[in-house]
Design an enzyme around this catalytic site. Structure first.
Site, PDB file in Angstrom:
ATOM      1  N   GLY A   1       0.866 -24.308 110.751  1.00  0.00           N
ATOM      2  CA  GLY A   1      -0.456 -24.295 110.130  1.00  0.00           C
ATOM      3  C   GLY A   1      -0.618 -25.447 109.168  1.00  0.00           C
ATOM      4  N   SER A   2      -1.814 -25.549 108.589  1.00  0.00           N
ATOM      5  CA  SER A   2      -2.102 -26.632 107.654  1.00  0.00           C
ATOM      6  C   SER A   2      -3.189 -26.190 106.693  1.00  0.00           C
ATOM      7  CB  SER A   2      -2.544 -27.893 108.411  1.00  0.00           C
ATOM      8  OG  SER A   2      -3.734 -27.638 109.144  1.00  0.00           O
ATOM      9  N   GLY A   3      -3.451 -27.022 105.690  1.00  0.00           N
ATOM     10  CA  GLY A   3      -4.529 -26.759 104.750  1.00  0.00           C
ATOM     11  C   GLY A   3      -4.283 -25.586 103.824  1.00  0.00           C
ATOM     12  N   SER A   4      -3.023 -25.183 103.651  1.00  0.00           N
ATOM     13  CA  SER A   4      -2.629 -24.049 102.803  1.00  0.00           C
ATOM     14  C   SER A   4      -3.148 -22.707 103.318  1.00  0.00           C
ATOM     15  CB  SER A   4      -3.108 -24.250 101.352  1.00  0.00           C
ATOM     16  OG  SER A   4      -2.461 -25.346 100.756  1.00  0.00           O
TER      17      SER A   4
ATOM     18  N   ARG B   1       0.348 -37.205 110.124  1.00  0.00           N
ATOM     19  CA  ARG B   1      -1.072 -37.553 110.270  1.00  0.00           C
ATOM     20  C   ARG B   1      -1.553 -38.185 108.983  1.00  0.00           C
ATOM     21  NH1 ARG B   1      -3.020 -34.043 106.699  1.00  0.00           N
ATOM     22  NH2 ARG B   1      -2.182 -31.912 106.622  1.00  0.00           N
TER      23      ARG B   1
END
Length: 407
Positions: A154-157, A279
């Site tokens: 996942g990403s973005g917390s 990225r």
């Protein structure tokens, strides 16, 4: 002669910047998406959005083959981490410059990433991988509270929370495994030591460190960014220690082509790596970097993927700071005003709003909580902060609380 096209697989916060920059560089932007209607900015910039199942590499290859009948595909990329391995596979198929998909896949798997970093001697927080409530609780006890619980991918917390006692561990475990969190892979949870200290990030292109910034968060237990400053105020020794750790990350993860974003905490033991993201960082960091030193990360990235010469030389030396606009409650956004006055303040680089009035505000404790940002830059840290606070002071909004919506 066929028009040169830049293919983008899905979009994210940097999507509009990629489309706009591609047009400026003489490329026709074509965005491939399972839901093109999410990206109305593409048509606004005279680009093209095409519907295709982006989770199916073969389907994307077929779509690219169809596009080659009309365009000369100059490069393929994505501003979204979860599709960057797909980009690598496409680039290899079509003989274009691109990242190593195997390295990207391992890097996007947080457990695999940490194992490789540990093997390379990179300082990381103590961690355990868990699949159920018993394993999570045992790991928290073994590591010692407080701990961070986060999804393995996942990403973005999203789904990331600080748990300070057993009740919070149990509560967030229920959230992650009880159906509320949307998993894009089989559920695996990282239970991680809470590395305490100032937060820094490093922007890298290839094996060249462009710069190091710092950021601050809102109140725990979530990790919602409130502000960014670039470059960070560091001594030469601190800067070198962070740079050395970042380059060790590249070697340990077999990265070194294209953009990498490394997140760290400066603890009592020095820099500790929290995440390595293969990225570019999301908005507003590219705008912040350009405002500070004149380096255009988006342009450099597009030139890299199209085989052109790219330039990362600093052109100026400013201090840039961004403040994110984050609501303090859920409800309906009645109004948001003052953007024009804020943008007119001398030294303000950008004022951006992501949410329109009458939109429903639901705070999730991650990147989606942000409804806008203000960026300022000047030659001094105190001056930049003063400009930013004056500009933010012009901004005003009101939210009707949920309890009032049915009254």
């Amino acid at each position: 002669m066929a028009k040169k096209a830049l293919i983008m697989v899905e979009g994210a916060s940097n999507g509009p910047l990629f489309v706009r920059t591609a047009r400026r560089l003489g490329l026709h932007p074509v965005l491939l998406s399972a839901d093109p209607h999410r990206y109305d900015y593409v048509s606004m910039e005279n680009g093209e959005a095409v519907c295709v199942d982006t989770s199916d590499v073969n389907a994307v290859i077929q779509q690219c083959n169809s596009l080659r009948e009309s365009y000369d595909i100059s490069g393929i990329t994505s501003s979204l981490e979860s599709f960057y391995a797909t980009v690598g596979k496409l680039c290899r198929h079509f003989g274009l410059p691109g990242p190593n998909p195997t390295s990207i896949e391992r890097c996007c798997d947080k457990a695999a990433q940490r194992q490789l970093l540990a093997e390379a001697g990179v300082p990381i927080p103590a961690y355990r991988v868990a699949a159920n409530a018993i394993e999570i609780n045992d790991a928290a006890v073994e590591i010692g509270l407080p701990v961070i619980l986060k999804p393995g991918v996942g990403s973005g917390s999203s789904g990331v929370r600080l748990c300070r006692d057993p009740d919070e561990v149990a509560e967030h475990t229920t959230y992650l495994l009880g159906g509320k969190h949307i998993w894009c892979s089989p559920p695996r949870i990282l239970v991680e030591e809470f590395a305490q200290g100032p937060y820094y990030w490093a922007d890298i292109m290839g094996d060249q460190i462009i710069g190091i910034g710092t950021a601050d968060f809102g109140p725990p237990p979530h990790f919602v960014f409130r502000g960014y400053t670039y470059p960070a105020r560091l001594t030469n020794e601190e800067r070198q220690r962070i740079a050395d750790v970042c380059l060790s990350c590249l070697r340990g993860l077999s990265l070194g082509w294209g953009p990498t974003n490394v997140e760290l905490r400066w603890t009592k033991q020095g820099p500790v790596v929290i995440e390595v993201n293969p990225r570019l960082p999301g908005t507003p960091i590219p705008q912040l970097v350009q405002a500070a030193n004149g380096v255009d990360l988006i342009t450099a990235h597009i030139k890299l993927v199209t085989g052109e010469k790219w330039d990362l030389r600093e052109k100026q030396s400013y201090i840039a700071r961004a403040q994110l606009l984050v609501p303090d409650r859920d409800g309906i956004l009645d109004r948001i005003e003052g953007a024009g006055r804020a943008a007119a303040e001398p030294g303000v680089v950008e004022v951006k709003l992501f949410t329109e009035p009458k939109a429903l505000i639901v705070r999730r404790g991650d990147y989606r909580d942000c409804i806008g940002h203000v960026i300022a830059a000047s030659r001094g840290c105190a001056q930049t902060e003063a400009i930013l606070q004056r500009a933010v002071g012009f901004m005003d909004w009101s939210i009707t609380p949920p309890r009032s919506l049915g009254e």
